[in-house]
Scaffold this motif. Structure first.
Motif, PDB file in Angstrom:
ATOM      1  N   LEU A   1       0.286  -1.312   0.037  1.00  0.00           N
ATOM      2  CA  LEU A   1       0.133   0.167   0.026  1.00  0.00           C
ATOM      3  C   LEU A   1       0.718   1.127   0.051  1.00  0.00           C
ATOM      4  N   GLN A   2       0.203   2.001  -0.770  1.00  0.00           N
ATOM      5  CA  GLN A   2       1.518   3.755  -0.443  1.00  0.00           C
ATOM      6  C   GLN A   2       0.393   4.911   0.267  1.00  0.00           C
TER       7      GLN A   2
ATOM      8  N   PHE B   1      -5.689   3.850   0.362  1.00  0.00           N
ATOM      9  CA  PHE B   1      -7.382   4.819  -0.174  1.00  0.00           C
ATOM     10  C   PHE B   1      -8.211   3.626  -0.789  1.00  0.00           C
TER      11      PHE B   1
ATOM     12  N   CYS C   1      -6.075  -0.127  -8.020  1.00  0.00           N
ATOM     13  CA  CYS C   1      -4.619   1.345  -7.551  1.00  0.00           C
ATOM     14  C   CYS C   1      -4.363   1.705  -7.697  1.00  0.00           C
ATOM     15  N   ARG C   2      -3.997   3.265  -8.004  1.00  0.00           N
ATOM     16  CA  ARG C   2      -3.188   3.858  -8.860  1.00  0.00           C
ATOM     17  C   ARG C   2      -2.547   3.935  -8.419  1.00  0.00           C
TER      18      ARG C   2
ATOM     19  N   THR D   1       0.233   1.622  -6.367  1.00  0.00           N
ATOM     20  CA  THR D   1       1.497   0.919  -6.502  1.00  0.00           C
ATOM     21  C   THR D   1       1.666   0.411  -7.363  1.00  0.00           C
TER      22      THR D   1
ATOM     23  N   MET E   1      -6.730   7.597  -6.549  1.00  0.00           N
ATOM     24  CA  MET E   1      -8.098   6.825  -5.942  1.00  0.00           C
ATOM     25  C   MET E   1      -9.578   7.396  -4.923  1.00  0.00           C
TER      26      MET E   1
HETATM   27  S1  FES Z   1      -1.986   2.388  -2.564  1.00  0.00           S
HETATM   28 FE1  FES Z   1      -2.977   5.029  -3.204  1.00  0.00          FE
HETATM   29  S2  FES Z   1      -4.809   3.633  -5.013  1.00  0.00           S
HETATM   30 FE2  FES Z   1      -3.955   1.562  -3.800  1.00  0.00          FE
END
Ligand code: FES
Ligand code: FES
Lengths: 162, 787
Positions: free
Chosen positions: A97-98, A101, A135-136, A138, B201
């Motif tokens: 995860l980054q 969200f 996911c945008r 990772t 997202m």
């Molecule tokens: S961790 Fe940012 S959209 Fe998946």
């Protein structure tokens, strides 16, 4: 306004809702369980995935009223205090995860994947099964690794418990 | 402390809250008594507003207030601004049309803000918005970028009668002309850099709150740079003076540039909160994000490269037309100019470069910085040119690149930038080895046996990060300085809070910044907290974008830590009764040279606050230091990405068979996080090359306004990536950091398209190379081969 009752993370809850109230609104606004997110309006991104009676569903396209009597698990219901569910632990360990969200939906979808397909998941299977989760951040690389490891860890726990 | 210091793969401190659903994003926040805002948006790309009738809507259940452009005007709310002045070739300033937060008299794109309805619930606000009657007089829209400035085109802003924002240039035109005269070979190329929608997202959200007792506003917002938001809302839009406006950007779910800008929606929420006397909350739905968030890219380019008889590049001429959309967004003007042309030299020794950029208005959503911002566009131009030129010359593309690499540093390019350090050959060699480029011919034969086309493409990119030396950007038209601030507060028990002007929205600053501080002070990483995203806590900052938080943000922390160490040594010298010059600091201990007398960091912190060992004349009590760091140069991350694709000519589907990245980011604080940044960037770059594209029809309707129509990269569109590094430390900042956030998105599109065109055997295909486009190209290729 009709009343809806369900079990959320093991707790009986009920509220008066409009007919158009979605499950995700019920969870976020009525129950203040804001771990379940909304990332789209076309049921495509999977940020809203929760488990209803043990199956992953998209809470953004489910009416709260249709969950009368259901057993709902959200991301908040996975950990036991500070003791993480193995899938949660795997996401942290493998940097799955980054921004975080998409993460609750990813984790809920991943656990469902394991429940359906078992503990030994190939990269291809995981990538294919993640079709409904976007996911945008990772590039999925570490999400795939995390799910693979999380699935194996869930299997290990199961074995240990038996 | 070896386990958590610089270079360690520390798992992230912030993850616990995210994986347990305890994140705190703007939409998770609710203020007592809040009302909900819904924006009525223009269904027309270009229309006059004759009349807005809100009478019926205002009487609907739950409606608190309805505001239109007239209310904005009456309250003298300033327009949204563009903070970078660009001058045209003829010296005239760019032509910026007014950008009111709610449309006044005219709408200029589908999604433009016409009115805001504030109601008890979102559903009621939405219902009432449906009941607003707007009398539009539709005008012909300007949609096509190529013909936007044609004589007789409809005028979007009176301030720009030919729809041209500026016609700008950089470089030495005469030198380039001379280079082309001498050329043995000229490679020409036409490129489309497709329009993208950033698609973090988390959709944007804002809550405006007003406290009448203190006459003070609070804005909760999904921002990458809350202090800049406060500055603009205060100094330009005029909501409130800065000391009466607090901006909080809590957990933010991705930005990629799109959350740098100051938008109409948050402006309205904070303004309206005072008007209606209640907190006002707005959360975008995904459709609104597609329609009204700032888009990225959207260039048309013709480029020519002059090459001598030995395969050396003599000159480069690039002519670009950039779409800025219907209004100038916050940093829109800088993206296709100073973030673009100065990068056109790539990794190559090019003696003469001339870039011309014409920026135009169209009746489409505003276009501004998106991950990489200008630098992906530049890399796409130079790296497509390199590949095509090599093919035309019959040279191996890697050999052609090697021949032209810059090999000695510092290197002054003809377009502003002075590259400080790098080893481009090392990255290329390492990438080729890891990728097994030698085995490509065999893999291609195997693919051919299976009826598939295989191709390999390189992208040797450079970027300019560490944005930026304030005086330098000021001289180029920037409206702000681009330093960063930090404050280190040591508590009496030896725990530390670091306040930073950088903002983390996925980058993991709470971990990497803490690694730096814990390593330096010799304390456990758990004892360090990173505080960001609140203008009441952090005094001032410039935020996170342009891969600047490591190189600039962390450098500011280093400066503050230097001061902390100096002060702590003074305290230690009193406690240990030694002269300050004799105090050493290592591994969290202050000791007196040549003795066994020492004291640990936490005890020094306590002594600094109890202040019993020194007098006020000798030393100020306390242990808290602040610093501002202004970079002395840009940083220049670089690297080589190799894409290998396999195309099924029957279906047109392109599969990424293999991906290798070797990047030089200078010193790396946390390799796990850096690799994650690279993965995400590559995914966005592959998305641009193969999947994504914002498409407007001739009427200016956005055809790709949902995830049903706009193809986001999904897990099964992508492979796992092989990511590695070479390292030349950056000489211009104390940590040697170059930055990594945008590299993947910069490198990837050219690598993919070089591979796709290699597989297809011809250059004639544009991004996104969708299965349909590839199928046509593949079939045409097969037909030609059969002839
Ligand atoms: S961790 Fe940012 S959209 Fe998946
Ligand atoms: S919010 Fe449910 S799928 Fe996107």
């Amino acid at each position: 306004m009709p009343k809806v009752s369900m079990t959320v993370n093991g707790k009986r809850v009920s509220a008066d809702v409009e007919g158009r109230t979605l499950l995700v609104q019920f969870l976020r606004e009525h129950q203040r369980l804001t771990g379940t997110h909304v990332g789209c309006d076309t049921s495509q991104c999977g940020a809203c995935v929760v488990h209803v009676d043990g199956k992953a569903i998209k809470a953004c396209t489910t009416l709260a009223l249709s969950c009368e009597g259901a057993n709902v698990t959200t991301i908040e219901g996975l950990a036991n205090g500070t003791e993480l569910h193995p899938m949660q632990a795997a996401f942290r360990e493998h940097h799955g995860l980054q921004c975080g969200f998409c993460t609750p939906g990813m984790i809920m979808a991943a656990i469902d994947m394991v429940n359906r397909l078992g503990y030994d998941l190939s990269e291809d299977t995981i990538r294919h099964e993640l079709e409904g989760n976007i996911c945008r951040c990772t590039g999925y690389h570490n999400i795939v690794k995390a799910i693979q490891a999380g699935a194996a860890a869930m299997g290990g726990l199961k074995v240990a418990a038996e | 402390m070896a386990g958590t210091g610089i270079g360690a793969r520390v798992t992230r401190k912030e993850d616990f809250r995210f994986i347990t659903g305890k994140g705190n994003y703007t939409d998770d926040i609710n203020r007592p008594g809040q009302a909900h805002a819904y924006f009525l948006r223009s269904p027309h790309a270009h229309a006059k507003i004759r009349k807005i009738d809100t009478v019926k809507a205002a009487a609907m259940p739950g409606v608190v207030a309805i505001f239109t452009g007239a209310d904005i005007e009456a309250d003298k709310v300033g327009g949204l601004i563009c903070g970078w002045m660009i001058h045209s070739k003829d010296g005239s300033p760019m032509k910026a049309g007014a950008h009111p937060a709610l449309a006044v008299g005219k709408v200029r794109y589908v999604g433009d803000h016409v009115a805001v309805v504030i109601a008890e619930s979102l559903a009621e606000a939405r219902d009432a918005a449906e009941a607003i009657v707007v009398d539009y007089e539709p005008l012909k829209p300007v949609v096509d970028l190529a013909s936007a400035t044609k004589k007789g085109s409809p005028v979007i802003h009176d301030a720009a009668p030919d729809n041209q924002v500026y016609d700008w240039h950089l470089g030495d035109e005469a030198a380039v002309k001379a280079a082309f005269k001498k050329a043995k070979h000229i490679t020409k190329i036409d490129l489309v850099n497709n329009r993208l929608v950033p698609n973090a997202m988390e959709p944007r959200a804002a809550i405006g709150d007003y406290n009448p007792g203190e006459e003070a506003f609070t804005l909760y917002t999904t921002s990458q740079n809350p202090h800049v938001a406060r500055l603009v809302l205060s100094a330009f839009i005029g909501i409130a003076p800065e000391h009466k406006l607090r901006v909080i950007a809590p957990d933010v779910g991705g930005g990629f540039g799109s959350k740098i800008f100051i938008y109409a929606e948050e402006t309205i929420c904070v303004w309206a909160a005072k008007k209606v006397g209640r907190p006002v909350k707005w959360v975008a739905d995904r459709t609104e994000e597609f329609l009204a968030i700032a888009h990225g890219r959207d260039h048309l380019t013709h480029a020519e490269m002059a090459i001598d008889e030995n395969g050396r590049i003599l000159g480069l001429h690039v002519k670009t037309r950039a779409n800025l959309g219907a209004y100038l967004s916050t940093f829109a003007s800088s993206v296709p100019t100073y973030l673009y042309v100065p990068l056109l030299s790539g990794q190559y020794n090019i003696p003469a470069i001339y870039g011309e950029v014409e920026a135009v208005y169209t009746n489409t959503a505003p276009v501004d910085a998106y991950r990489g911002a200008g630098r992906p566009e530049a890399t796409f131009v130079i790296e497509r040119l390199m590949e095509v030129a090599a093919r035309e010359l019959g040279m191996d593309p890697a050999a052609f690149r090697k021949k032209n690499f810059i090999k000695s540093f510092p290197h002054q390019t003809p377009v502003i930038m002075c590259y400080d350090t790098g080893d481009y050959n090392a990255s290329l060699v390492k990438a080729m080895e890891i990728h097994d480029v030698k085995g490509f011919a065999r893999r291609k034969r195997e693919s051919a046996k299976a009826g598939k086309l295989r191709g390999l493409g390189y992208s040797a990119y450079i970027e300019a990060c560490g944005i930026a030396p304030s005086a330098a950007v000021g001289s180029l038209g920037a409206g702000v300085g681009l330093w960063e601030s930090a404050e280190v507060r040591v508590n009496p028990v030896g725990t530390v809070e670091v306040l930073t002007g950088s903002h983390s929205h996925g980058q993991g600053h709470e971990t990497t910044f803490a690694q730096l501080v814990a390593g330096r002070l010799g304390i456990p990483i758990e004892n360090v907290a990173i505080v960001h995203g609140d203008t009441d806590k952090v005094q001032m900052g410039m935020g996170t974008y342009g891969s600047r938080s490591g190189a600039v943000g962390m450098s500011a922390i280093v400066k503050a830590l230097d001061k902390i160490e100096a002060k702590a040594k003074k305290v230690a010298s009193f406690v240990l009764e030694a002269s300050e010059a004799d105090i050493d600091f290592k591994d969290g201990k202050f000791s007196v040279k040549g003795t066994d007398k020492s004291i640990d960091f936490a005890s020094v912190a306590l002594q600094a606050y109890v202040a019993h060992k020194f007098t006020g004349e000798q030393l100020e009590p306390g242990l808290k230091e602040g610093a501002f760091y202004d970079p002395t140069n840009f940083t220049f991350p670089s690297g080589v990405h190799i894409a290998e694709v396999e195309i099924d000519p029957e279906t047109g589907v392109t599969t990424i068979a293999k991906w290798t990245a070797v990047d030089d980011f200078g010193v790396i604080i946390n390799p796990m996080i850096v690799e994650g940044q690279v993965h995400g960037g590559i995914a966005q770059g592959i998305g641009q090359a193969l999947l994504e594209g914002a498409v407007y029809d001739a009427n200016g309707q956005l055809l790709t306004a949902s995830y049903m129509d706009y193809a986001m990269p999904r897990a099964d569109d992508l492979p796992s990536f092989r990511v590695d590094h070479t390292t030349t430390p950056c000489p211009s900042n104390p940590l040697g950091i170059k930055g990594c956030g945008e590299a993947g998105a910069i490198a990837a599109p050219a690598a993919v398209m070089n591979a796709v065109t290699d597989a297809l055997g011809h250059e004639n295909i544009a991004m996104p190379a969708t299965p349909q486009a590839v199928w046509h190209a593949a079939q045409a290729g097969l037909a030609r081969a059969a002839e």
